[in-house]
Structure formats: structure tokens, C-alpha cells
Scaffold this motif. Structure first.
Motif, PDB file in Angstrom:
ATOM      1  N   LEU A   1       0.839  -1.196   0.000  1.00  0.00           N
ATOM      2  CA  LEU A   1       0.000   0.000   0.000  1.00  0.00           C
ATOM      3  C   LEU A   1       0.875   1.247   0.000  1.00  0.00           C
ATOM      4  N   THR A   2       0.453   2.240  -0.753  1.00  0.00           N
ATOM      5  CA  THR A   2       1.187   3.502  -0.799  1.00  0.00           C
ATOM      6  C   THR A   2       0.799   4.372   0.395  1.00  0.00           C
ATOM      7  N   PRO A   3       1.582   5.400   0.713  1.00  0.00           N
ATOM      8  CA  PRO A   3       1.189   6.310   1.793  1.00  0.00           C
ATOM      9  C   PRO A   3      -0.205   6.900   1.591  1.00  0.00           C
ATOM     10  N   ARG A   4      -0.550   7.241   0.362  1.00  0.00           N
ATOM     11  CA  ARG A   4      -1.881   7.801   0.106  1.00  0.00           C
ATOM     12  C   ARG A   4      -2.975   6.768   0.395  1.00  0.00           C
ATOM     13  N   GLU A   5      -2.726   5.525   0.007  1.00  0.00           N
ATOM     14  CA  GLU A   5      -3.715   4.484   0.252  1.00  0.00           C
ATOM     15  C   GLU A   5      -3.850   4.184   1.745  1.00  0.00           C
ATOM     16  N   LEU A   6      -2.748   4.231   2.458  1.00  0.00           N
ATOM     17  CA  LEU A   6      -2.791   3.969   3.892  1.00  0.00           C
ATOM     18  C   LEU A   6      -3.598   5.031   4.634  1.00  0.00           C
ATOM     19  N   THR A   7      -3.508   6.267   4.184  1.00  0.00           N
ATOM     20  CA  THR A   7      -4.311   7.305   4.847  1.00  0.00           C
ATOM     21  C   THR A   7      -5.797   7.003   4.700  1.00  0.00           C
ATOM     22  N   ARG A   8      -6.183   6.446   3.564  1.00  0.00           N
ATOM     23  CA  ARG A   8      -7.585   6.071   3.366  1.00  0.00           C
ATOM     24  C   ARG A   8      -7.972   4.905   4.270  1.00  0.00           C
ATOM     25  N   VAL A   9      -7.051   3.970   4.452  1.00  0.00           N
ATOM     26  CA  VAL A   9      -7.328   2.824   5.319  1.00  0.00           C
ATOM     27  C   VAL A   9      -7.603   3.300   6.743  1.00  0.00           C
ATOM     28  N   PHE A  10      -6.780   4.216   7.231  1.00  0.00           N
ATOM     29  CA  PHE A  10      -6.865   4.626   8.633  1.00  0.00           C
ATOM     30  C   PHE A  10      -7.974   5.641   8.912  1.00  0.00           C
ATOM     31  N   GLU A  11      -8.630   6.104   7.863  1.00  0.00           N
ATOM     32  CA  GLU A  11      -9.717   7.068   8.075  1.00  0.00           C
ATOM     33  C   GLU A  11     -10.981   6.398   8.595  1.00  0.00           C
ATOM     34  N   LYS A  12     -11.072   5.085   8.428  1.00  0.00           N
ATOM     35  CA  LYS A  12     -12.237   4.343   8.907  1.00  0.00           C
ATOM     36  C   LYS A  12     -11.783   3.329   9.946  1.00  0.00           C
ATOM     37  N   ALA A  13     -12.628   3.123  10.934  1.00  0.00           N
ATOM     38  CA  ALA A  13     -12.297   2.173  11.986  1.00  0.00           C
ATOM     39  C   ALA A  13     -12.170   0.772  11.407  1.00  0.00           C
ATOM     40  N   PRO A  14     -11.316  -0.065  11.992  1.00  0.00           N
ATOM     41  CA  PRO A  14     -11.185  -1.444  11.508  1.00  0.00           C
ATOM     42  C   PRO A  14     -12.541  -2.147  11.500  1.00  0.00           C
ATOM     43  N   GLY A  15     -12.796  -2.899  10.457  1.00  0.00           N
ATOM     44  CA  GLY A  15     -14.065  -3.586  10.339  1.00  0.00           C
ATOM     45  C   GLY A  15     -15.059  -2.863   9.460  1.00  0.00           C
ATOM     46  N   GLU A  16     -14.789  -1.582   9.174  1.00  0.00           N
ATOM     47  CA  GLU A  16     -15.702  -0.818   8.322  1.00  0.00           C
ATOM     48  C   GLU A  16     -15.349  -0.943   6.853  1.00  0.00           C
ATOM     49  N   GLN A  17     -14.147  -1.406   6.553  1.00  0.00           N
ATOM     50  CA  GLN A  17     -13.757  -1.600   5.165  1.00  0.00           C
ATOM     51  C   GLN A  17     -12.672  -2.668   5.093  1.00  0.00           C
ATOM     52  N   THR A  18     -12.590  -3.295   3.935  1.00  0.00           N
ATOM     53  CA  THR A  18     -11.555  -4.292   3.682  1.00  0.00           C
ATOM     54  C   THR A  18     -10.754  -3.840   2.466  1.00  0.00           C
ATOM     55  N   VAL A  19      -9.438  -3.965   2.571  1.00  0.00           N
ATOM     56  CA  VAL A  19      -8.557  -3.536   1.489  1.00  0.00           C
ATOM     57  C   VAL A  19      -8.146  -4.756   0.666  1.00  0.00           C
ATOM     58  N   LEU A  20      -8.346  -4.663  -0.628  1.00  0.00           N
ATOM     59  CA  LEU A  20      -7.938  -5.721  -1.555  1.00  0.00           C
ATOM     60  C   LEU A  20      -6.923  -5.156  -2.524  1.00  0.00           C
ATOM     61  N   ARG A  21      -5.760  -5.757  -2.559  1.00  0.00           N
ATOM     62  CA  ARG A  21      -4.693  -5.320  -3.455  1.00  0.00           C
ATOM     63  C   ARG A  21      -4.508  -6.364  -4.552  1.00  0.00           C
ATOM     64  N   VAL A  22      -4.730  -5.958  -5.808  1.00  0.00           N
ATOM     65  CA  VAL A  22      -4.550  -6.842  -6.958  1.00  0.00           C
ATOM     66  C   VAL A  22      -3.320  -6.359  -7.724  1.00  0.00           C
ATOM     67  N   ILE A  23      -2.342  -7.231  -7.869  1.00  0.00           N
ATOM     68  CA  ILE A  23      -1.059  -6.865  -8.474  1.00  0.00           C
ATOM     69  C   ILE A  23      -1.089  -7.095  -9.982  1.00  0.00           C
ATOM     70  N   GLU A  24      -0.491  -6.164 -10.715  1.00  0.00           N
ATOM     71  CA  GLU A  24      -0.422  -6.290 -12.173  1.00  0.00           C
ATOM     72  C   GLU A  24       0.318  -7.571 -12.560  1.00  0.00           C
ATOM     73  N   GLY A  25      -0.241  -8.293 -13.512  1.00  0.00           N
ATOM     74  CA  GLY A  25       0.384  -9.527 -13.975  1.00  0.00           C
ATOM     75  C   GLY A  25      -0.137 -10.770 -13.290  1.00  0.00           C
ATOM     76  N   TRP A  26      -0.988 -10.598 -12.268  1.00  0.00           N
ATOM     77  CA  TRP A  26      -1.540 -11.763 -11.582  1.00  0.00           C
ATOM     78  C   TRP A  26      -2.476 -12.545 -12.500  1.00  0.00           C
TER      79      TRP A  26
END
Length: 254
Positions: free
Chosen positions: A144-169
Motif C-alpha cells: 500500500l502507498t502512503p496515500r492508500e494507507l491514509t484512506r485505510v486509517f480514516e475508517k475504523a477497523p471492520g468498516e472496510q476491507t482492502v484488496l490489493r490486486v497486483i499487475e500480472g496476476w
């Protein structure tokens, strides 16, 4: 008897030509001074900037000032959207109540989750989110990038799930990531949902209903509801593909 004293020849007094003054001396001096000043700025300015940036990194509240953010922007602009390790494993990260943005940023860096604490702080203050971080235990990753992490921490745990899909998968690798982020969804269930079916997306025109969507699920970082279904996740990734790549494909086809 009078005698007259003989006078010797009078010495001729010729006026000396005026000494010509040359402007080379003052110009050379000014040139030397200019070179010294430029050299001083060249070598001292980076040192001064390093000192200022280092001080700001330890006193992040200075980033509330626009002039300070302008100074720092040049140092972090290439890092705010850069992950430390795009294939990094997920791990737990705890934000305690009362922890400041600077303290969180420095822990993220020391634990190897971000490249630069300052880049994370910069994003927070640039978007006035420095006081919006929620306490709790999060699942994060160096992918996760710093910008993406700020979005993660804006909501309490359990309110959102982060899915990272890597290019080439491949589809199976995406399914593995989905099953890890959403424990209620199995790999088999996701693969079964990732077919054309009755979807009417433009990029799927002409494909059979049973055709696999491998190659149509856009690699990106997604922030989703924890109760998202396999079909909803597929729809989200497919919609992102159509938005980002659809226009290019249609232009190539035309």
C-alpha cells in the motif's frame, strides 16, 4: 666689472601621459565573487534543505503551513504514491488512542510498511486528515502507498476491507488474495464468479457467457465493504478495467 653668471641648460619638463586605468581588475573581482556565491548556494542549499526537511519530519505539525508543505513537496512527490514492496505480505498494525500523526508515520517507516514517514505525513496534512485517523488494529501491507494507507486509517477497523490486486496476476492469484482478504469467500467461489455470465459490459461484447474474466480484472488497490460478495468484487474489478482500459481497447479496435 660686472660679470653675468652663466646659466646651464634648463631641464625640459615633459608631462607624463596619464596612466590608463583598466576595468579588468574590478570585473574580475566581481566575477570571482559571483562564482563563490553560486558555488556556496550550490553546495550549501541542499544541506540547508536537508536540515529543514529533517526538522519538519520530527515536528510534523509544521506541515499545517502551506509554505512548509511547498518546501517539502519536492522531496516527497515521488513517494506518496509509491509502495515500499508491491508484493509485501499483509500484517497487523495497531493505532492506539491518542497517538499523533507523526508517531504513526514514524512507526510505519520503522516497521517497513512505508518508505518515508514524511511522505505519509505530507498526504495527511495536504488533505487536512491529520486528526482523522481512527484507533484500532488494521491489516496493512508494504504494497500500500502512503496515500492508500491514509484512506485505510480514516475508517475504523471492520468498516472496510482492502484488496490489493497486483499487475500480472493470473485469475487464481487474484482469487487467493480475495480469499485472504474476505475469509468467507473461497478461491473456488471467486473463480466461479469470474465469468462473463449475463454481464453487459462493453469490453465483454462477443464473449460467451462461460468465458473466463482473466485479463479483465484491473490491478489496483480497492477499499470495499467487509461483507462484499464474490460477484460484487468481480463487478468492481471489471468496472475499473472498463473505465481505465476500455477506451484504449475501443480505439484500437476502431
Amino acid at each position: 666689472m660686472s660679470s653675468s653668471g652663466a646659466r646651464g641648460p634648463r631641464a625640459s619638463t615633459r608631462s607624463r601621459p596619464p596612466r590608463s586605468s583598466s576595468s579588468f581588475g574590478p570585473l574580475a573581482f566581481l566575477l570571482i565573487v559571483a562564482v563563490v556565491v553560486v558555488a556556496g548556494l550550490t553546495f550549501l542549499r541542499p544541506l540547508a534543505e536537508d536540515a529543514v526537511v529533517g526538522y519538519v519530519a520530527e515536528h510534523d505539525t509544521l506541515l499545517r503551513q502551506e509554505v512548509v508543505r511547498t518546501l517539502v513537496a519536492g522531496r516527497v512527490s515521488g513517494e506518496v504514491d509509491l509502495a515500499k514492496d508491491v508484493r509485501g505480505e499483509t500484517r497487523a498494525f495497531v493505532i492506539t488512542r491518542g497517538e499523533t500523526a507523526g508517531e504513526i508515520a514514524r512507526r510505519l517507516e520503522s516497521e517497513g510498511i512505508v518508505r518515508s514517514a514524511l511522505a505519509f505525513e505530507f498526504v495527511l496534512y495536504e488533505n487536512e486528515k491529520e486528526n482523522a485517523l481512527q484507533s484500532g488494529t488494521y491489516t496493512v501491507s508494504p504494497a500500500l502507498t502512503p496515500r492508500e494507507l491514509t484512506r485505510v486509517f480514516e475508517k475504523a477497523p471492520g468498516e472496510q476491507t482492502v484488496l490489493r490486486v497486483i499487475e500480472g496476476w493470473r485469475l487464481t492469484e487474484t482469487a487467493t488474495a480475495v480469499a485472504k482478504a474476505f475469509p468467507k469467500i473461497t478461491k473456488e467461489a471467486f473463480v466461479a464468479a469470474a465469468v462473463v455470465g449475463d454481464r453487459k459490459n462493453t469490453v465483454l461484447a462477443g464473449l460467451a457467457p462461460g468465458a473466463s474474466l482473466e485479463g479483465f480484472l484491473f490491478p489496483d488497490t480497492y477499499f470495499m465493504r467487509p461483507d462484499a460478495t464474490a460477484a460484487q468484487i468481480v463487478d468492481t474489478l471489471l468496472a475499473q478495467f472498463e473505465q481505465r482500459a476500455g477506451a484504449t481497447l475501443r480505439a484500437a479496435a476502431g
